[in-house]
Write a protein that holds these residues in place. Structure first.
Motif, PDB file in Angstrom:
ATOM      1  N   TYR A 166      -3.839 -16.835  -3.264  1.00 33.17           N
ATOM      2  CA  TYR A 166      -2.488 -17.231  -3.650  1.00 33.17           C
ATOM      3  C   TYR A 166      -1.937 -18.352  -2.780  1.00 33.17           C
ATOM      4  CZ  TYR A 166      -2.615 -12.902  -6.285  1.00 33.17           C
ATOM      5  OH  TYR A 166      -2.972 -11.907  -7.155  1.00 33.17           O
ATOM      6  N   ASP A 208       3.923 -15.742  -9.318  1.00 32.03           N
ATOM      7  CA  ASP A 208       3.008 -15.205 -10.322  1.00 32.03           C
ATOM      8  C   ASP A 208       2.474 -13.834  -9.939  1.00 32.03           C
ATOM      9  OD1 ASP A 208       3.113 -17.673 -11.765  1.00 32.03           O
ATOM     10  OD2 ASP A 208       1.654 -18.514 -10.365  1.00 32.03           O
ATOM     11  N   ALA A 209       2.713 -13.409  -8.711  1.00 32.54           N
ATOM     12  CA  ALA A 209       2.147 -12.160  -8.210  1.00 32.54           C
ATOM     13  C   ALA A 209       3.206 -11.448  -7.370  1.00 32.54           C
ATOM     14  CB  ALA A 209       0.899 -12.435  -7.368  1.00 32.54           C
ATOM     15  N   SER A 210       2.887 -10.228  -6.971  1.00 30.88           N
ATOM     16  CA  SER A 210       3.812  -9.473  -6.134  1.00 30.88           C
ATOM     17  C   SER A 210       4.042 -10.207  -4.814  1.00 30.88           C
ATOM     18  CB  SER A 210       3.253  -8.073  -5.871  1.00 30.88           C
ATOM     19  OG  SER A 210       1.948  -8.153  -5.329  1.00 30.88           O
ATOM     20  N   GLN A 280       7.884  -7.264  -7.626  1.00 32.22           N
ATOM     21  CA  GLN A 280       7.043  -7.641  -8.752  1.00 32.22           C
ATOM     22  C   GLN A 280       7.523  -8.981  -9.312  1.00 32.22           C
ATOM     23  OE1 GLN A 280       4.249  -5.646  -9.421  1.00 32.22           O
ATOM     24  NE2 GLN A 280       5.067  -4.990  -7.449  1.00 32.22           N
TER      25      GLN A 280
END
Length: 310
Positions: A166, A208-210, A280
């Protein structure tokens, strides 16, 4: 800023210079763990990023599937974003041999993987940026071929390995408390009052991610409960904080600590059913319940959104 192509003969003092092609890219820089930064797309300082950069967008994925003998196809049970590699083709040149050698040696010192993880930063023309941690893998072993190096220049194909797939966005910092001046969600701030606070706020994770938060709690407080109501997860601090105490609860992956006043392990003072939850992607409804507080009690939140692309 775009990097403009120049004719090969325009490199100052260079004999048999490398081919340099037009390439418009954002600014890319490398910073090692000791804070030394090299701008890789900077003609004036002797660096030219070449066409052929790879690994800046989506990482690879592992997919976990099950097959049933009675049902056609597969059922996807999960997926996993792989660690990524980034390839950077650059040309380094100097005004003379001594300048080139000094510049190369200085740069290669920052690529030493024994120093630990460095940071690759991509900065757009509007000043926004994303970063990713990485370490050098290969590409600068030393190639003296006619098309790879000269007396005052060298072409390098640098491969970096990124343990996390990421890219990190700019840090978000929020303050909650009496007289806090940070950005609050909703419009009204969550205010710590005498005796207790029951506050609700909304965190919009644009990544886009936690994203994993770091909470800094300034006492006093006799108990603390911080919850992500969108996921139903929470953590609780069961011991009291004095008026001069500062507790940092770090929920980041591979970190996950609770430290009082910078030195004391307070992990045993988290409730057994605590979960150091993450934000989230999208909207997260968060609540904070602190008991035994006064006007000096504050809660600070820091996190970085995570993205699949640069």
């Amino acid at each position: 800023m775009p990097i403009l192509a120049r004719s090969s003969g325009s490199l100052p003092g260079v004999i048999n210079p490398p081919p340099i092609q037009p390439l418009e890219v954002p600014s890319l820089s490398w910073t090692d763990s000791q804070g030394r930064t090299t701008l890789l797309s900077d003609w004036e300082n002797g660096w030219v990023l070449q066409p052929g950069t790879r690994g800046l967008d989506l990482p690879g994925f592992d997919f976990y599937t099950d097959a049933s003998p009675q049902i056609d196809g597969n059922a996807m049970r999960g997926l996993h974003a792989q660690a990524r590699e980034i390839f950077l083709p650059v040309v380094l040149f100097g005004s003379d041999r001594a300048d080139f050698v000094a510049r190369k040696r200085s740069f290669l010192a920052t690529m030493n993987p024994y120093l630990g993880l460095g940071t690759l930063t991509m900065t757009e023309a509007d000043g926004s940026y994303r970063t990713i941690e990485a370490y050098y893998v290969s590409g600068v072993e030393g190639d003296t071929g006619q098309d790879s190096s000269g007396l005052r220049w060298q072409s390098m194909g640098i491969t970096l390995s990124c343990p996390s797939p990421y890219w990190l966005g700019e840090s978000v910092h929020l303050d909650y408390g009496a007289g806090a001046t940070g950005n609050f969600f909703p419009v009204l701030p969550v205010v710590v009052r005498d005796s207790q606070v029951l506050g609700a706020t909304v965190i919009n994770n644009l990544g886009d991610a936690s994203a994993f938060p770091v909470w800094t709690i300034h006492g006093p407080a006799t108990s603390v409960v911080i919850s992500n109501d969108s996921t139903g997860l929470s953590f609780s601090v069961t011991a009291s904080l004095g008026s001069s105490d500062v507790l940092v609860v770090d929920a980041r992956e591979r970190v996950q600590t609770a430290v009082l006043n910078g030195t004391t392990n307070w992990w045993p003072n988290l409730a057994a059913d605590s979960d150091l939850w993450s934000f989230q992607p999208g909207t997260n409804n968060v609540s904070m319940a602190l008991v035994g507080t006064d006007s000096n009690t504050t809660v600070q939140l820091d996190y970085q959104p995570r993205f699949l692309t640069a």
